[in-house]
Motif scaffolding. Sequence first.
Motif, PDB file in Angstrom:
ATOM      1  N   PRO A   7       8.735  -9.185  15.276  1.00 13.62           N
ATOM      2  CA  PRO A   7       9.074  -8.395  14.077  1.00 13.62           C
ATOM      3  C   PRO A   7       8.490  -8.956  12.786  1.00 13.62           C
ATOM      4  CG  PRO A   7      11.017  -8.794  15.434  1.00 13.62           C
ATOM      5  CD  PRO A   7       9.930  -9.668  15.965  1.00 13.62           C
ATOM      6  N   ALA A   8       8.053 -10.216  12.799  1.00 17.26           N
ATOM      7  CA  ALA A   8       7.518 -10.824  11.580  1.00 17.26           C
ATOM      8  C   ALA A   8       6.058 -10.462  11.341  1.00 17.26           C
ATOM      9  CB  ALA A   8       7.664 -12.340  11.635  1.00 17.26           C
ATOM     10  N   LEU A   9       5.398  -9.889  12.342  1.00 21.68           N
ATOM     11  CA  LEU A   9       3.984  -9.556  12.221  1.00 21.68           C
ATOM     12  C   LEU A   9       3.825  -8.144  11.663  1.00 21.68           C
ATOM     13  CD1 LEU A   9       2.675 -11.001  15.613  1.00 21.68           C
ATOM     14  CD2 LEU A   9       2.534 -12.045  13.354  1.00 21.68           C
ATOM     15  N   VAL A  10       3.044  -8.019  10.597  1.00 21.32           N
ATOM     16  CA  VAL A  10       2.832  -6.738   9.929  1.00 21.32           C
ATOM     17  C   VAL A  10       1.343  -6.546   9.683  1.00 21.32           C
ATOM     18  CG1 VAL A  10       3.282  -5.387   7.858  1.00 21.32           C
ATOM     19  CG2 VAL A  10       5.081  -6.817   8.802  1.00 21.32           C
ATOM     20  N   LEU A  11       0.861  -5.331   9.914  1.00 20.08           N
ATOM     21  CA  LEU A  11      -0.533  -4.994   9.665  1.00 20.08           C
ATOM     22  C   LEU A  11      -0.649  -4.379   8.275  1.00 20.08           C
ATOM     23  CD1 LEU A  11      -3.460  -4.608  10.783  1.00 20.08           C
ATOM     24  CD2 LEU A  11      -2.712  -2.339  11.562  1.00 20.08           C
ATOM     25  N   PRO A  12      -1.220  -5.102   7.293  1.00 19.87           N
ATOM     26  CA  PRO A  12      -1.374  -4.519   5.950  1.00 19.87           C
ATOM     27  C   PRO A  12      -2.557  -3.559   5.907  1.00 19.87           C
ATOM     28  CG  PRO A  12      -2.247  -6.750   5.972  1.00 19.87           C
ATOM     29  CD  PRO A  12      -1.702  -6.484   7.349  1.00 19.87           C
ATOM     30  N   LEU A  13      -2.412  -2.486   5.158  1.00 19.73           N
ATOM     31  CA  LEU A  13      -3.488  -1.494   5.083  1.00 19.73           C
ATOM     32  C   LEU A  13      -3.471  -0.828   3.717  1.00 19.73           C
ATOM     33  CD1 LEU A  13      -5.609  -0.018   6.996  1.00 19.73           C
ATOM     34  CD2 LEU A  13      -3.951   1.837   7.013  1.00 19.73           C
ATOM     35  N   GLU A  14      -4.647  -0.624   3.141  1.00 19.00           N
ATOM     36  CA  GLU A  14      -4.790   0.072   1.868  1.00 19.00           C
ATOM     37  C   GLU A  14      -5.441   1.430   2.102  1.00 19.00           C
ATOM     38  OE1 GLU A  14      -5.580  -2.243  -2.374  1.00 19.00           O
ATOM     39  OE2 GLU A  14      -7.113  -2.257  -0.839  1.00 19.00           O
ATOM     40  N   THR A  15      -4.821   2.495   1.641  1.00 17.13           N
ATOM     41  CA  THR A  15      -5.458   3.809   1.704  1.00 17.13           C
ATOM     42  C   THR A  15      -6.058   4.188   0.358  1.00 17.13           C
ATOM     43  OG1 THR A  15      -3.598   5.211   1.037  1.00 17.13           O
ATOM     44  CG2 THR A  15      -3.632   4.463   3.322  1.00 17.13           C
ATOM     45  N   SER A  16      -5.631   3.479  -0.696  1.00 19.60           N
ATOM     46  CA  SER A  16      -6.159   3.747  -2.034  1.00 19.60           C
ATOM     47  C   SER A  16      -6.024   2.480  -2.875  1.00 19.60           C
ATOM     48  CB  SER A  16      -5.411   4.906  -2.703  1.00 19.60           C
ATOM     49  OG  SER A  16      -4.055   4.563  -2.914  1.00 19.60           O
ATOM     50  N   ARG A  17      -6.767   2.446  -3.973  1.00 22.52           N
ATOM     51  CA  ARG A  17      -6.689   1.306  -4.893  1.00 22.52           C
ATOM     52  C   ARG A  17      -6.592   1.849  -6.309  1.00 22.52           C
ATOM     53  NH1 ARG A  17     -10.524  -3.684  -3.821  1.00 22.52           N
ATOM     54  NH2 ARG A  17      -9.108  -3.683  -2.027  1.00 22.52           N
ATOM     55  N   GLY A  18      -5.711   1.246  -7.087  1.00 21.75           N
ATOM     56  CA  GLY A  18      -5.419   1.788  -8.404  1.00 21.75           C
ATOM     57  C   GLY A  18      -4.218   2.716  -8.323  1.00 21.75           C
ATOM     58  N   CYS A  19      -3.935   3.392  -9.401  1.00 24.19           N
ATOM     59  CA  CYS A  19      -2.749   4.253  -9.492  1.00 24.19           C
ATOM     60  C   CYS A  19      -3.159   5.611 -10.038  1.00 24.19           C
ATOM     61  CB  CYS A  19      -1.715   3.598 -10.410  1.00 24.19           C
ATOM     62  SG  CYS A  19      -0.259   4.595 -10.722  1.00 24.19           S
ATOM     63  N   SER A  20      -3.002   6.642  -9.224  1.00 27.04           N
ATOM     64  CA  SER A  20      -3.428   7.970  -9.658  1.00 27.04           C
ATOM     65  C   SER A  20      -2.560   8.492 -10.799  1.00 27.04           C
ATOM     66  CB  SER A  20      -3.388   8.954  -8.482  1.00 27.04           C
ATOM     67  OG  SER A  20      -2.073   9.084  -7.984  1.00 27.04           O
ATOM     68  N   TRP A  21      -1.325   7.983 -10.920  1.00 27.98           N
ATOM     69  CA  TRP A  21      -0.478   8.372 -12.043  1.00 27.98           C
ATOM     70  C   TRP A  21      -0.942   7.685 -13.321  1.00 27.98           C
ATOM     71  CZ3 TRP A  21       2.238  11.476 -14.643  1.00 27.98           C
ATOM     72  CH2 TRP A  21       3.113  11.065 -15.633  1.00 27.98           C
ATOM     73  N   SER A  33       4.558   2.232 -18.808  1.00 27.37           N
ATOM     74  CA  SER A  33       4.078   1.505 -19.976  1.00 27.37           C
ATOM     75  C   SER A  33       4.187  -0.004 -19.827  1.00 27.37           C
ATOM     76  CB  SER A  33       4.848   1.951 -21.220  1.00 27.37           C
ATOM     77  OG  SER A  33       6.239   1.785 -21.037  1.00 27.37           O
ATOM     78  N   PHE A  34       5.055  -0.491 -18.962  1.00 24.85           N
ATOM     79  CA  PHE A  34       5.245  -1.934 -18.801  1.00 24.85           C
ATOM     80  C   PHE A  34       4.380  -2.533 -17.706  1.00 24.85           C
ATOM     81  CE2 PHE A  34       8.136   0.276 -16.007  1.00 24.85           C
ATOM     82  CZ  PHE A  34       8.046  -0.413 -14.818  1.00 24.85           C
ATOM     83  N   CYS A  35       3.750  -1.697 -16.901  1.00 24.63           N
ATOM     84  CA  CYS A  35       3.090  -2.150 -15.678  1.00 24.63           C
ATOM     85  C   CYS A  35       1.621  -2.506 -15.933  1.00 24.63           C
ATOM     86  CB  CYS A  35       3.187  -1.068 -14.610  1.00 24.63           C
ATOM     87  SG  CYS A  35       2.371  -1.508 -13.067  1.00 24.63           S
ATOM     88  N   SER A  36       1.208  -3.644 -15.397  1.00 25.40           N
ATOM     89  CA  SER A  36      -0.202  -4.054 -15.471  1.00 25.40           C
ATOM     90  C   SER A  36      -0.786  -4.222 -14.079  1.00 25.40           C
ATOM     91  CB  SER A  36      -0.322  -5.379 -16.233  1.00 25.40           C
ATOM     92  OG  SER A  36       0.427  -6.398 -15.570  1.00 25.40           O
ATOM     93  N   LEU A  37      -0.108  -3.666 -13.098  1.00 27.05           N
ATOM     94  CA  LEU A  37      -0.496  -3.864 -11.709  1.00 27.05           C
ATOM     95  C   LEU A  37      -1.927  -3.427 -11.429  1.00 27.05           C
ATOM     96  CD1 LEU A  37       0.402  -4.639  -8.815  1.00 27.05           C
ATOM     97  CD2 LEU A  37       1.197  -2.290  -8.534  1.00 27.05           C
ATOM     98  N   ARG A 199       0.998  -8.322 -18.603  1.00 32.78           N
ATOM     99  CA  ARG A 199      -0.156  -8.624 -19.454  1.00 32.78           C
ATOM    100  C   ARG A 199      -1.249  -7.573 -19.232  1.00 32.78           C
ATOM    101  NH1 ARG A 199      -0.731 -13.337 -21.954  1.00 32.78           N
ATOM    102  NH2 ARG A 199       0.722 -14.337 -20.485  1.00 32.78           N
ATOM    103  N   GLY A 200      -1.641  -6.916 -20.302  1.00 34.04           N
ATOM    104  CA  GLY A 200      -2.634  -5.849 -20.197  1.00 34.04           C
ATOM    105  C   GLY A 200      -2.033  -4.460 -20.108  1.00 34.04           C
ATOM    106  N   SER A 201      -0.704  -4.366 -20.008  1.00 36.37           N
ATOM    107  CA  SER A 201      -0.049  -3.059 -19.930  1.00 36.37           C
ATOM    108  C   SER A 201      -0.116  -2.355 -21.276  1.00 36.37           C
ATOM    109  CB  SER A 201       1.413  -3.229 -19.512  1.00 36.37           C
ATOM    110  OG  SER A 201       2.129  -3.916 -20.530  1.00 36.37           O
TER     111      SER A 201
END
Length: 380
Positions: A7-21, A33-37, A199-201
């Motif tokens: 259960p500790a093993l997880v497959l990470p996957l990205e379908t997109s990068r950035g934030c469409s919102w 307004s607070f997010c710099s992710l 930072r940067g938000s």
Amino acid sequence: QFEIPRPALVLPLETSRGCSWEHRTRGKRRGCSFCSLNQLWPNHRKKSLPRVIQEIRKGIQQYRVMSVSFADAYLRDSQRKKLLRELIDSEIDLTIFCELRADFDLETARLLALAGTRKVQIGIESFCTAMLNRIGKGVAAIYNVQAIKLCHEYGVSYQYNLLTHVPGTERSEIEETLRVLSLLHGFEPPHVVPLYVGRGSRMYRDPAAFGIEPASFDHEPCQYLPSFLGQAHITDDVPYRCEGDPLPDAEWQRISDAVHSWRQARERTGMAAPLTYADGGDFIEIDDSRGDSSRTFTLDGDARKVFLGMGCVISVDRLREQCASVKANSLRQIIAGLESEGLLLREGARVLALPIRRPLPCGIRRSSNHADLRTLSFHQ
């Protein structure tokens, strides 16, 4: 092979990068307004659906792991239903973790359950629309409530944060938050965290617009880094002070105390779903065990029809059209009666019934769609 618990093993996957919102629209930035992710990716990049499915299959085959964690800022609405249907049709016994904005609908919640979603992180942040507008979430509070209701009803485990110390908040907004919190004891409580400025938000770039003293940024060195790094202003979370007369900590503590009471109430009752309804065909039975004592309500005739029409957020005008046989005065009385009993959330011209449909004794959600029976909806 490596003596790591499966259960500790997880497959990470990205379908997109950035934030469409968040990404720029006609040259103007929006988003939380607070997010710099997503500062490193000002534009939204996304993979095609066939490529995502191919990467999932390849990862499963290569690493023998069937637990997938989507690393996107959130599972984007333009693709998520198609993606979830593909995962359901693949007949691979996946489990899924993903993040979501709170603007998803009933069909998305159903697909999440059928696709094997083990948990979702929902970007709730607040149950006060004025506060949500201030931090740029782009969603009203009643839809945040709908999001946790749908997850709860479909047996999709969920988690979310509730922000405190939002600059510019007024006491009336604290009162509105407390009003909504008092109705939500049928659902999972949030984690309460103070707002941070990334930072940067947008808050960081234009602090005065959000009631923050520009000179106060980084007024405290980071305590968990060596001094030469703590003074280098490299952390994402930036210390700040509010201008003017911000709300005292005691006001924000009221929200923390309300959530603590909510959590204690759930632990005391031990019930996964203390606010449910069952449909008898021509009447509705509602069981409310959110408090120290249980209550039962029976709705029939017009009241049943109106209640079922409010399973998802709906405007009163649209509800009136949907329940055309119900007289306008009766409709108002039914809505007012349900609201007075804490069974309904009203925000402006929109309403939402709060009870979820009672699951079967085995935990499966009742549905006319027998495909739902492939997935057990156990409320953890």
